[in-house]
Write a protein that holds these residues in place. Structure first.
Motif, PDB file in Angstrom:
ATOM      1  N   SER A  69       0.823  -1.217   0.000  1.00 37.32           N
ATOM      2  CA  SER A  69       0.000   0.000   0.000  1.00 37.32           C
ATOM      3  C   SER A  69       0.853   1.261   0.000  1.00 37.32           C
ATOM      4  O   SER A  69       0.499   2.255  -0.647  1.00 37.32           O
ATOM      5  CB  SER A  69      -0.943  -0.003   1.209  1.00 37.32           C
ATOM      6  N   GLU A  70       1.995   1.229   0.695  1.00 33.44           N
ATOM      7  CA  GLU A  70       2.844   2.416   0.771  1.00 33.44           C
ATOM      8  C   GLU A  70       3.465   2.748  -0.584  1.00 33.44           C
ATOM      9  O   GLU A  70       3.512   3.899  -0.999  1.00 33.44           O
ATOM     10  CB  GLU A  70       3.946   2.215   1.810  1.00 33.44           C
ATOM     11  N   ALA A  91       0.920   3.874  -3.073  1.00 33.39           N
ATOM     12  CA  ALA A  91       0.592   5.280  -2.817  1.00 33.39           C
ATOM     13  C   ALA A  91       1.613   6.206  -3.461  1.00 33.39           C
ATOM     14  O   ALA A  91       1.257   7.200  -4.113  1.00 33.39           O
ATOM     15  CB  ALA A  91       0.529   5.535  -1.309  1.00 33.39           C
ATOM     16  N   SER A 148      -3.629   4.380   9.694  1.00 34.59           N
ATOM     17  CA  SER A 148      -3.390   3.708   8.411  1.00 34.59           C
ATOM     18  C   SER A 148      -4.350   4.181   7.321  1.00 34.59           C
ATOM     19  O   SER A 148      -4.846   3.390   6.513  1.00 34.59           O
ATOM     20  CB  SER A 148      -3.498   2.185   8.567  1.00 34.59           C
ATOM     21  N   HIS A 170      -1.356   6.568   3.210  1.00 31.79           N
ATOM     22  CA  HIS A 170      -0.464   5.440   2.959  1.00 31.79           C
ATOM     23  C   HIS A 170       0.951   5.869   2.621  1.00 31.79           C
ATOM     24  O   HIS A 170       1.889   5.094   2.830  1.00 31.79           O
ATOM     25  CB  HIS A 170      -1.067   4.544   1.888  1.00 31.79           C
ATOM     26  N   PRO A 209      -8.175   1.502   5.096  1.00 30.51           N
ATOM     27  CA  PRO A 209      -7.111   0.495   5.092  1.00 30.51           C
ATOM     28  C   PRO A 209      -7.582  -0.841   4.527  1.00 30.51           C
ATOM     29  O   PRO A 209      -8.161  -1.662   5.220  1.00 30.51           O
ATOM     30  CB  PRO A 209      -6.708   0.387   6.569  1.00 30.51           C
TER      31      PRO A 209
END
Length: 381
Positions: free
Chosen positions: A146-147, A150, A239, A242, A259
C-alpha cells in the motif's frame, strides 16, 4: 463498432495466502478485464482446489507435497517459474512470502511480464538483479504494498528529479504504546494482534518490530530510484494516509483510502489506468478522523534502523538483514526466542556477514543462507 479487448491473463503466486486471497477477490469482480490463468500455493491443497474450481486456470501448481494435492498439478519450486513464464500470462502477481519469490520474479521479468509485486523481499535481496531483468526482458515491476502503491499514484507523470522526498507511513503495530520493559515479555499472541490490518503471520510480526518498514524503505529505493536520505518513515496509527510525496516546490501529495489491500492490488493490475470497483468502501474523512502522526521510537524498535543501515551499506547486507529477520521471526512464532531477540539476531548477523560477496544471484543466495544459519546457531533453534 468498438471491439472489447480480451481479458489479460493473471498468474497468482501464493494464491492461498493473505494477499493471494485478496487478489482473487479483486479478480473475481473484474472478470471482464482479467482471467486467472495460473495459480500456485505452498501447501494449502484444500483451498487451492477450491480456488481452481472457482477460476478454472490452465495451470495449477503446489510447492510442497500434500495429501490434498491433485495428481495433475505441477509440483516443487519449478512450478512457480512455470506459472510465471506461461504464454497465456500477462501479469504475475507475486504474493509469495520471503526469499522464495526471487526466482519467479526474475523469470517473469525476463519473459517480459508485468510483475505486481507483493513479495518485497525480492527487491531487498536482489534489487540490482531485478533492475537488470527488467532491462533485458522488457518486463516491469508495479508494487502491491500500500505504501509503494501510494507513492506510485502520487508521482506518476512526474520525473524523480521533481521529488524532494517520500514519507512512508507506519501504523506502529500492536506495541506502539508499550514500554521497553513490557515489550520484553510480549507474546506471539500479543504481536499478532495488529490494530488496523489483517495480514499473514510473518508480515504481522514484521509490522510489530518495524522490520517491515525497513524492508519497504529498501524497496522504495529500488522502485523509485531515490537515495536513502530522501526516504523517511513516520508513524500514522490510523493507516489512512499510505504515503506522502514532497515535491521540490514544497507541495505535498498524499494518497489516502480506507485500510484495505484490495485497492493497491487493483491498481497494480490496471496501472496507470483506474477502473470502477465496488469492493472498496467509500472514503469518509469525518468517520476516519482524527488522523495523527508521530516520530518512530528507534530505541524500542531498533529493527528499522538496522534495515535502513543495511540498505545504505548495499552488497550482501540487505540479503543478510532479510534472511536473519525471516529466521528470527520463524523462531519467535515457534516460541523458541523472545520478541526482543528478533532485532538482536539481525544485528549479530549483519555485524558478521555484511561483507560477503554479492555480485551474482548465487552469491546473494549464499548470503541469505548464511544469515539464516547464523540466527539458527545463535539461538540454537
Amino acid at each position: 463498432m468498438t471491439r472489447t479487448a480480451a481479458p489479460k491473463g493473471v498468474a497468482v503466486l501464493g494464491s492461498t495466502g493473505s494477499i493471494g486471497t485478496t487478489a482473487l477477490r479483486v479478480l473475481d469482480r473484474q472478470r471482464e478485464r482479467f482471467r486467472v490463468t495460473a495459480l500456485t500455493a505452498n501447501s494449502n491443497g484444500a483451498l487451492l482446489r477450491e480456488q481452481a474450481r472457482l477460476f478454472s486456470p490452465t495451470f495449477v501448481g503446489m510447492v510442497e507435497s500434500s495429501s490434498d494435492a491433485d495428481e495433475a498439478w505441477k509440483s516443487g519450486t519449478e512450478a512457480l517459474i512455470a506459472a510465471a513464464t506461461r504464454d497465456d500470462v500477462d501479469i504475475v502477481l507475486n504474493a509469495i512470502v520471503g526469499a522464495a519469490g526471487l526466482d519467479a520474479t526474475l523469470a517473469a521479468l525476463e519473459s517480459g511480464k508485468r510483475v505486481a509485486l507483493a513479495n518485497k523481499e525480492t527487491l531487498v535481496i536482489a534489487g540490482d538483479l531485478v533492475r537488470a531483468a527488467c532491462a533485458s526482458g522488457s518486463g516491469e515491476v508495479v508494487p502491491v504494498d500500500s505504501e509503494h502503491s501510494a507513492i506510485l499514484q502520487c508521482i506518476t507523470g512526474h520525473p524523480t528529479s521533481e521529488v524532494r522526498r517520500v514519507v512512508l507511513t507506519a501504523s506502529g503495530g500492536p506495541f506502539r504504546d508499550w514500554s521497553a520493559e513490557r515489550l520484553a515479555s510480549a507474546t506471539v499472541a500479543d504481536a499478532l494482534r495488529h490494530p488496523t490490518w489483517q495480514m499473514g503471520r510473518k508480515v504481522t510480526i514484521d509490522s510489530a518490530t518495524l522490520a517491515n518498514k525497513a524492508l519497504e524503505v529498501i524497496e522504495a529505493h529500488f522502485l523509485f530510484g531515490l537515495p536513502y536520505d530522501r526516504i523517511e518513515v513516520v508513524v500514522h496509527p490510523q493507516s489512512v494516509v499510505h504515503s506522502f510525496v514532497e515535491f521540490i516546490d514544497g507541495s505535498v501529495v498524499a494518497q489516502m483510502s480506507v485500510p484495505t489491500m484490495e485497492l493497491p492490488v487493483l491498481y497494480a493490475l490496471t496501472h496507470p489506468d483506474r477502473v470502477a470497483d465496488d469492493g472498496v468502501p467509500a472514503f469518509d474523512p469525518v468517520k476516519l478522523s482524527p488522523m495523527t502522526f508521530e516520530p518512530v521510537d528507534h530505541e524500542r524498535f531498533p529493527a528499522l534502523l538496522l534495515g535502513i543501515s543495511a540498505g545504505e551499506a548495499g552488497g550482501a547486507a540487505p540479503a543478510v538483514f532479510n534472511a536473519a529477520n525471516e529466521c528470527a521471526v520463524a523462531a519467535f512464532l515457534a516460541g523458541k526466542i523472545a520478541f526482543a531477540d528478533i532485532p538482536r539476531g539481525i544485528s549479530s548477523a549483519l555485524e558478521k556477514l555484511s561483507g560477503m560477496a554479492a555480485g551474482t544471484r548465487e552469491q546473494l543466495l549464499a548470503a541469505d543462507s548464511a544469515g539464516r544459519r547464523h540466527v539458527q546457531e545463535m539461538f540454537k533453534c
